[in-house]
Scaffold this motif. Structure first.
Motif, PDB file in Angstrom:
ATOM      1  N   UNK A  75     -61.485 -58.840 -37.744  1.00  0.00           N
ATOM      2  CA  UNK A  75     -61.748 -59.090 -39.101  1.00  0.00           C
ATOM      3  C   UNK A  75     -60.951 -57.864 -39.890  1.00  0.00           C
ATOM      4  N   UNK A  76     -59.838 -57.519 -39.548  1.00  0.00           N
ATOM      5  CA  UNK A  76     -58.932 -56.354 -40.119  1.00  0.00           C
ATOM      6  C   UNK A  76     -58.170 -57.174 -41.355  1.00  0.00           C
ATOM      7  N   UNK A  77     -57.773 -56.706 -42.423  1.00  0.00           N
ATOM      8  CA  UNK A  77     -57.013 -57.148 -43.320  1.00  0.00           C
ATOM      9  C   UNK A  77     -55.538 -57.562 -43.086  1.00  0.00           C
ATOM     10  N   UNK A  78     -55.145 -58.705 -43.596  1.00  0.00           N
ATOM     11  CA  UNK A  78     -53.766 -59.272 -43.476  1.00  0.00           C
ATOM     12  C   UNK A  78     -53.420 -59.877 -44.556  1.00  0.00           C
ATOM     13  N   UNK A  79     -52.007 -59.912 -44.576  1.00  0.00           N
ATOM     14  CA  UNK A  79     -51.372 -60.524 -45.576  1.00  0.00           C
ATOM     15  C   UNK A  79     -50.614 -61.971 -45.228  1.00  0.00           C
ATOM     16  N   UNK A  80     -50.763 -62.959 -45.597  1.00  0.00           N
ATOM     17  CA  UNK A  80     -50.157 -64.108 -45.168  1.00  0.00           C
ATOM     18  C   UNK A  80     -49.083 -64.522 -46.252  1.00  0.00           C
ATOM     19  N   UNK A  81     -47.825 -64.614 -46.126  1.00  0.00           N
ATOM     20  CA  UNK A  81     -46.779 -65.157 -46.675  1.00  0.00           C
ATOM     21  C   UNK A  81     -46.012 -66.523 -46.647  1.00  0.00           C
ATOM     22  N   UNK A  82     -45.800 -67.267 -47.681  1.00  0.00           N
ATOM     23  CA  UNK A  82     -45.216 -68.406 -47.670  1.00  0.00           C
ATOM     24  C   UNK A  82     -46.109 -69.561 -47.719  1.00  0.00           C
ATOM     25  N   UNK A  83     -45.860 -70.811 -47.804  1.00  0.00           N
ATOM     26  CA  UNK A  83     -46.578 -71.929 -48.026  1.00  0.00           C
ATOM     27  C   UNK A  83     -47.569 -72.203 -46.875  1.00  0.00           C
ATOM     28  N   UNK A  84     -48.984 -72.333 -47.150  1.00  0.00           N
ATOM     29  CA  UNK A  84     -49.874 -72.624 -45.991  1.00  0.00           C
ATOM     30  C   UNK A  84     -50.409 -71.266 -45.483  1.00  0.00           C
ATOM     31  N   UNK A  85     -49.838 -70.121 -45.846  1.00  0.00           N
ATOM     32  CA  UNK A  85     -50.492 -69.073 -45.248  1.00  0.00           C
ATOM     33  C   UNK A  85     -51.728 -68.411 -46.075  1.00  0.00           C
ATOM     34  N   UNK A  86     -52.570 -67.932 -44.925  1.00  0.00           N
ATOM     35  CA  UNK A  86     -53.749 -67.437 -45.274  1.00  0.00           C
ATOM     36  C   UNK A  86     -53.657 -65.888 -45.478  1.00  0.00           C
ATOM     37  N   UNK A  87     -54.526 -64.998 -46.390  1.00  0.00           N
ATOM     38  CA  UNK A  87     -54.609 -63.657 -46.472  1.00  0.00           C
ATOM     39  C   UNK A  87     -56.041 -63.240 -46.516  1.00  0.00           C
ATOM     40  N   UNK A  88     -56.399 -61.984 -45.908  1.00  0.00           N
ATOM     41  CA  UNK A  88     -57.890 -61.507 -46.083  1.00  0.00           C
ATOM     42  C   UNK A  88     -57.808 -60.060 -46.352  1.00  0.00           C
ATOM     43  N   UNK A  89     -58.994 -59.755 -47.109  1.00  0.00           N
ATOM     44  CA  UNK A  89     -59.165 -58.311 -47.422  1.00  0.00           C
ATOM     45  C   UNK A  89     -59.790 -57.520 -46.433  1.00  0.00           C
ATOM     46  N   UNK A  90     -60.261 -58.071 -45.476  1.00  0.00           N
ATOM     47  CA  UNK A  90     -60.844 -57.229 -44.194  1.00  0.00           C
ATOM     48  C   UNK A  90     -62.310 -57.127 -44.546  1.00  0.00           C
ATOM     49  N   UNK A  91     -62.735 -57.730 -45.705  1.00  0.00           N
ATOM     50  CA  UNK A  91     -64.261 -57.533 -46.191  1.00  0.00           C
ATOM     51  C   UNK A  91     -64.860 -59.126 -46.610  1.00  0.00           C
TER      52      UNK A  91
END
Ligand code: SF4
Length: 366
Positions: free
Chosen positions: A253-269
């Motif tokens: 559950x580390x933060x990640x940034x997803x770019x482009x259509x259909x991509x997911x991102x998470x702030x780590x929390x």
């Protein structure tokens, strides 16, 4: 930790439920690249903050259908040195692998190729509607090794109904001869929106029995352990030191940034964001977000942590599930102490129960 989604494929595979578009007009690639570069500009601060886990991953869809110049433009638009990533992965279809493309990706800083092989049996590959055949997959793996790329990961699928145990044995034998540093192996599942889902509904496709899947999974675990692979996650095996850093960060559950259509991102929390698919008739896409409840967070921690051979701190597991549930699972052999060195005790699902890990998680969190 940055993920770039390349939502284009040359054809659709029957089992696939990922978001992708058949790319009939390569003229779209430039417009798509402009959009992703604009998204990078817009989200620069968020991308910088996610750089604690220093990885870049081009996934899809099929990243290898995007011409190298466009992959280069996206990579150079990111606020990191493209040669400084701990892990820089590009997913490739065997049919797209050429000496020059792999050399170009390596020059750009890529140090890991994830090759979607799925099977070494031509009949099964045809039923999956894969573009490549077995010989093409072998040639692609050899080309990648020859390029000097640090790590080759291959994907395989078991549990296809016509995948007999004999074919599975020879599949793994062939895979091991290619000396991949990493192997991801998934049980076939009927994904929403896939061609197989329709075929199942029409009675044209029958899933393999759980007994067949279990046998093939057990054989896989046993054979890869003998070959020196570390079974570090339910579906993932690595030679020592080649565990996937990028995917490992998802499980923790580390933060990640997803770019482009259909991509997911998470702030780590607690905040997840996702980009929509392309809007009909355009290259545009929107972004949405949801805030996870404390219960959602707890469930995610257990579901993700218990997929790994490291497991979770016993204290965290007990806080989430209650100590009664943990004691019960320990007494039934569904959990065991993790042998990783930690200051505090950790618990995990024993490897011989990985196949039913979802059921175990469901008993811990009803
Ligand atoms: S499995 Fe990969 S190549 Fe096949 S349709 Fe899905 S995203 Fe495209």
């Amino acid at each position: 930790m940055v993920y770039v989604h390349i939502p284009f494929c040359k054809s659709f595979c029957t089992y696939c439920g990922f978001y992708s578009e058949i790319c009939r007009n390569p003229g779209l690639f430039a417009g798509y690249t402009d959009l992703v570069c604009a998204e990078i500009d817009r989200r620069r601060e968020e991308i910088l903050a996610s750089g604690k886990v220093n990885t870049l991953y081009f996934g899809g869809g099929t990243p290898s259908v995007l011409p190298l110049d466009f992959i280069r433009r996206i990579t150079k638009a990111l606020p990191f040195d493209s040669h400084g990533y701990e892990e820089f992965t590009v997913e490739m279809n065997p049919d797209d692998v050429t000496d020059s493309l792999v050399a170009g990706l390596k020059d750009l800083g890529a140090n890991r190729i994830s090759l979607g092989i799925q099977s070494f049996n031509d009949d099964i590959l045809a039923r999956m509607a894969r573009r490549h055949n077995a010989d093409g997959a072998i040639r692609a793996a050899e080309t990648i090794h020859r390029s000097g790329i640090q790590a080759l990961s291959i994907d395989l699928i078991f549990g296809f109904p016509s995948l007999s145990d004999d074919i599975w044995v020879s599949t793994i034998e062939t895979a091991l001869k290619l000396h991949p540093e990493h192997i991801s192996c998934y049980q076939l599942s009927i994904e929403e929106g896939s061609a197989l889902e329709k075929m199942v509904a029409e009675g044209r496709f029958k899933e393999a029995s759980q007994e067949q899947c279990r046998r093939q999974y057990d054989y896989l675990c046993h054979t890869l352990a003998q070959a020196g692979y570390n079974h570090y996650e339910v579906s993932n095996f690595a030679l020592p030191g080649h565990e996937a850093v990028h995917n490992g960060a998802y499980w923790s559950r580390a933060p990640y940034v997803g770019l482009g259509p259909g991509a997911h991102s998470f702030d780590g929390n607690a905040v997840r964001r996702w980009n929509s698919e392309f809007k009909a008739g355009s290259l545009g896409y929107d972004s949405s977000m949801e805030e996870l409840s404390p219960r959602d967070i707890a469930v995610e921690k257990v579901m993700l942590g218990l997929r790994t051979s490291a497991g979770l701190p016993a204290k965290v597991l007990q806080e989430i599930t209650g100590s009664g549930a943990v004691q019960d699972a320990l007494s039934k052999g569904l959990l065991e102490p993790s042998d990783k060195t930690h200051e505090e005790p950790w618990l995990r699902i024993p490897e011989d129960k990985f196949f039913v890990s979802d059921d175990i998680v469901s008993t811990l969190i009803p």
